[in-house]
Each structure stands twice: as C-alpha cells, then as structure tokens.
Design a protein around this motif. Structure first.
Motif, PDB file in Angstrom:
ATOM      1  N   GLY A 127       1.345  -6.258   6.142  1.00 25.74           N
ATOM      2  CA  GLY A 127       0.155  -6.981   6.551  1.00 25.74           C
ATOM      3  C   GLY A 127       0.477  -8.061   7.554  1.00 25.74           C
ATOM      4  O   GLY A 127       1.263  -8.969   7.278  1.00 25.74           O
ATOM      5  N   LEU A 157      -1.230 -10.968   9.055  1.00 27.92           N
ATOM      6  CA  LEU A 157      -2.409 -11.689   8.598  1.00 27.92           C
ATOM      7  C   LEU A 157      -2.567 -13.011   9.343  1.00 27.92           C
ATOM      8  O   LEU A 157      -1.585 -13.636   9.731  1.00 27.92           O
ATOM      9  N   TYR A 207      -1.047  -3.331   9.106  1.00 26.68           N
ATOM     10  CA  TYR A 207      -2.465  -3.625   8.880  1.00 26.68           C
ATOM     11  C   TYR A 207      -2.742  -5.071   9.247  1.00 26.68           C
ATOM     12  O   TYR A 207      -1.999  -5.971   8.847  1.00 26.68           O
ATOM     13  N   SER A 245      -5.484  -8.306   9.202  1.00 31.02           N
ATOM     14  CA  SER A 245      -6.680  -8.738   8.475  1.00 31.02           C
ATOM     15  C   SER A 245      -6.668 -10.254   8.334  1.00 31.02           C
ATOM     16  O   SER A 245      -5.642 -10.906   8.524  1.00 31.02           O
ATOM     17  N   ALA A 300      -5.545  -7.937   1.327  1.00 30.80           N
ATOM     18  CA  ALA A 300      -4.134  -7.815   1.700  1.00 30.80           C
ATOM     19  C   ALA A 300      -3.230  -7.875   0.475  1.00 30.80           C
ATOM     20  O   ALA A 300      -2.248  -7.137   0.374  1.00 30.80           O
ATOM     21  N   CYS A 336      -0.783  -4.744   0.377  1.00 23.64           N
ATOM     22  CA  CYS A 336       0.468  -4.891   1.122  1.00 23.64           C
ATOM     23  C   CYS A 336       1.701  -5.077   0.234  1.00 23.64           C
ATOM     24  O   CYS A 336       1.663  -5.811  -0.748  1.00 23.64           O
ATOM     25  N   VAL A 341       4.030  -9.119   3.845  1.00 22.38           N
ATOM     26  CA  VAL A 341       3.066  -9.744   4.751  1.00 22.38           C
ATOM     27  C   VAL A 341       3.770 -10.755   5.645  1.00 22.38           C
ATOM     28  O   VAL A 341       4.827 -11.298   5.301  1.00 22.38           O
TER      29      VAL A 341
END
Length: 243
Positions: free
Chosen positions: A37, A39, A193, A195, A201, A205, A208
């Motif tokens: 992730g 983020l 990914y 977000s 998440a 995930c 991250v």
C-alpha cells in the motif's frame, strides 16, 4: 539475495510550473508477493509514483526498475508483466461489458479461446455475468470499476497497479473488489495499491508506505507500524504523520 520486483532510489519529479516537487527523493522496494500500500493524502505523490512505474510519466532524477528492468529503457519488457487499473474509468461507454473486455484482452498475446475462458471466469468471480451484454456507460459506478479491474487482469499479470480502486463505489461493489483482490494475492500476484482509506489498507496490505509531500514518512507492516508509534490503528498513525 533476490532482486526486488520494484526498486526506486531517490526519485524526483516536478511538474512544469510547479513550485514544489510532486515526488521528492523517494526510495522504496517492493518484494515479490507483497500486497503493498502506497498511502497518503491527496497530493502526496502516490499517483505520480505509480504513473512513473507504469511508464506513463517522465521524471528528472533517480533510478526506477521493475523486475530488474529500467523503466526509461525497457518498458517493452515491463508492460507484459504488469496490469494497470487507473483511478479514472478507462472503458468505452458505448461498448458492452463483453465488447470492452474482448477489446482490451485482444491487446495481449492470448488466444481467442483462452480469452473467452478468462472473461467468463472473471465475470463469474465478480458476479457480473448477468450484466455482460449491457453497455458499459449504463452500468453503476461500482460495476464500471469492477470491469475496469477485470480488463487489467485478462493477460494474467505478475504485478498489478491499482490507483484508488474502490473510491466512490457502493458497498457491494467494494466488497466484490476487495474479495477478488485478496484472492489474487493469495494466488501469488504482487499488488501495489494507492489509497487514503487507512481502514481498507489495513484490511488488504501486507506492507505499507505512508507518503506526504512527495516523501516516504514511514513504512513497514501495518500492525507493527502502529504499535511502534504507540497508536491503535493505521488511521491514527496516518493522521499523526501527515498533519
């Protein structure tokens, strides 16, 4: 020591006319098999980073490699390995679901028989078989996002990029997307990914990295990161690190 699937070192990107870089000395690695992730709040540099990894955006400094291939010189080797699901819907609204998927699947070296089987498999997995003859423009926003995702999966990529895949979708579509992403990951797909939904998440995930102002502010395993910062959740950590 194995080569990371994604390797970024000191990446810098400043858009023309901007006073500050969108990506400012970013370094990270993504190992094969991770659900990673990226983020951060809006404007953190997440989409720019993914666009660079996909060969859609130039950059002025740093090194970026996917599966050992430099993205500036070897995108012809990288593209067959990757699937890309943009935040904006990348489908033809006047074509049916079937027609869109046949069109996008036909861009890859997949036989017509195999492509037909894969379309059937994914439509069933997402519960979209009853809607396959509908024009895509008439589908709900959530269904469009699911078809958008299926289009990126038809060539069976080893690495999937997702930019805010559940933004603005209904509860049922979101659950279908999450369950299918978890299944893809369990079956060996590496997923990157982006977000700003920390609860989602945390659910998805394995690793991250929190971004802010174009830089990584912390990274690691979601639960461990929260514990090390003496907070109860990834969301609380996000608020603390991106103020």
């Amino acid at each position: 020591m194995t080569t990371p699937l994604i390797s970024i070192r000191n990446l810098r990107k400043t858009y023309r006319g901007a006073s500050q870089p969108s990506v400012d000395g970013l370094s990270l690695q993504v190992e094969e098999g991770m659900f990673f992730g990226l983020l951060g709040p809006n404007g953190a540099g997440k989409t720019t980073t993914v666009s660079i990894l996909c060969g859609l955006c130039s950059y002025e400094g740093g090194e970026v490699a996917v599966n050992g291939f430099d993205v500036r010189r070897n995108m012809d080797f990288i593209k067959p390995l990757t699937g890309v699901v943009p935040q904006d819907i990348a489908l033809y609204p006047e074509l049916t679901v079937d027609e869109n998927l046949r069109f996008f699947g036909g861009m890859y070296p997949v036989s017509s028989h195999e492509l037909k089987e894969r379309i059937e498999t994914y439509l069933n997995a997402f519960g979209l078989t009853p809607h396959r003859k509908k024009r895509t423009g008439r589908l709900s926003g959530g269904m469009k996002r699911q078809v958008n995702l299926i289009a990126a999966l038809l060539h069976r990529p080893a690495l999937l990029f997702l930019d805010e895949p559940t933004v603005g979708v209904d509860v049922h579509s979101r659950q279908a997307i999450i369950e299918n992403l978890q299944s893809l990951h369990r079956n060996g797909m590496t997923i990157v990914y982006t977000s700003h939904d920390m609860k989602e998440a945390e659910q998805l995930c394995t690793h991250v990295a929190l971004m802010n102002h174009g830089r990584i502010v912390c990274e690691g395993v979601p639960g461990r990161l929260a514990g090390e910062a003496s907070v109860s959740s990834l969301e609380e950590l996000f608020i603390k690190k991106t103020l």
